[in-house]
Each structure stands twice: as structure tokens, then as C-alpha cells.
Design an enzyme around this catalytic site. Sequence first.
Site, PDB file in Angstrom:
ATOM      1  CG  HIS A  17      -1.951  -1.011   1.318  1.00 51.49           C
ATOM      2  ND1 HIS A  17      -2.064  -1.890   2.367  1.00 51.49           N
ATOM      3  CD2 HIS A  17      -2.963  -1.322   0.474  1.00 51.49           C
ATOM      4  CE1 HIS A  17      -3.093  -2.688   2.171  1.00 51.49           C
ATOM      5  NE2 HIS A  17      -3.663  -2.376   1.014  1.00 51.49           N
ATOM      6  CE  LYS A  41     -14.360  -6.470   2.032  1.00 48.19           C
ATOM      7  NZ  LYS A  41     -13.178  -5.937   1.365  1.00 48.19           N
TER       8      LYS A  41
END
Length: 160
Positions: A17, A41
Site C-alpha cells: 500500500h 466485512k
Amino acid sequence: MKVAVYPGSFDPITNGHLDLIQRGLMLFDRLVVAIADNPNKKPLFSGQERKEMVEATVKDQNRVEVLLFSGLLADLVNKRKACAIIRGVRAVSDFEFEFQMALMNRRLAPHTETVFLMPSEKYTYLSSNLIKDIARFNGDITSFVPEMVKKRLKQRFGFS
Ligand code: PNS
């Protein structure tokens, strides 16, 4: 001022990332790292914890903003007048889902273009899920995540 949004779960942030954030900063004036707080989630870290980890990791980057969002990404990019959504693609297997999402987001936010960036090849096999799996069994994740993320993972899995 060209603003791009880099959305994701960041559960937790990895060096892959970070690599994408650096690449995004070469193309855009400001980057908004948008951490999705998706109730469907079940993340390992809460939204607030994920945000703290990203903030600590990018604290020296004054062109990066970190926020938590719930709801539609398209609404966020419209509100922030972002010209781009940044997504990382590591392998062909990422493509189908990303393609679908990019076209849907184009429909919902026609003024924002999705830009796909490739991380450095040393990160092409990295994913937050794999990192969590390794950390869960006390494997060595030193070269995959920032030091403070490693500490948090160790704490979470009871190894420190
Ligand atoms: O890191 P991830 O889990 O691949 O990120 C997926 C994310 C957060 C970018 C995607 O699920 C998303 O945009 N969620 C917000 C809700 C939304 O806009 N859904 C419709 C996408 S077309």
C-alpha cells in the site's frame, strides 16, 4: 489541484500500500487514503485502529490525508471533487473485480477516472490477508509491513 482518492480496507496497511501511495504522489497533488468501514466485512482491526496505523505510517507526507468512510466510494469522490480513484493491481486475478468496480464507479461518478497502478514487483504477492495469516502463526512479517503494524499484529495475536 489534482486530488486522488486511494480507497481500501487497509486491514492492515502493508508496504505494498505504501508503495502505491508513493506512486500516487508522483501523479497527483493530494492523496486521500480512504479506509472503508464496511459493516459486512469482519476486519481484524477496527476502523479507528486501521486509521491510526495508516496515519502513523504517512505522518511525514503532508500531501496525504487519511479518513474513514462508510457508504459509497462514488459519493466520497464526488464530494471531494477527486479526479481519480487509485487502485493497485498485482496480478491478472485482481483484474475482473477491479474492472467491474471501475466501470460501476464511472457510472456513479462520471468525472472521476479509476487509475490502476502496479506496485514494485517485490510486493506483487503481498496482501493484507496473507500477512494476517502469517502473523497469526508468529511468522516473520518484518519486510512486508511497517514496524508499528508488525507490533500491532503481534499484540493482536498474543505474541507480545
Ligand atoms: O481493499 P479492498 O477491500 O479491496 O477495497 C474495496 C473497497 C473498499 C475499495 C470497495 O469495497 C469499496 O469501494 N467500498 C465502498 C462501497 C462502494 O462504493 N461499493 C460499490 C463499489 S462499485
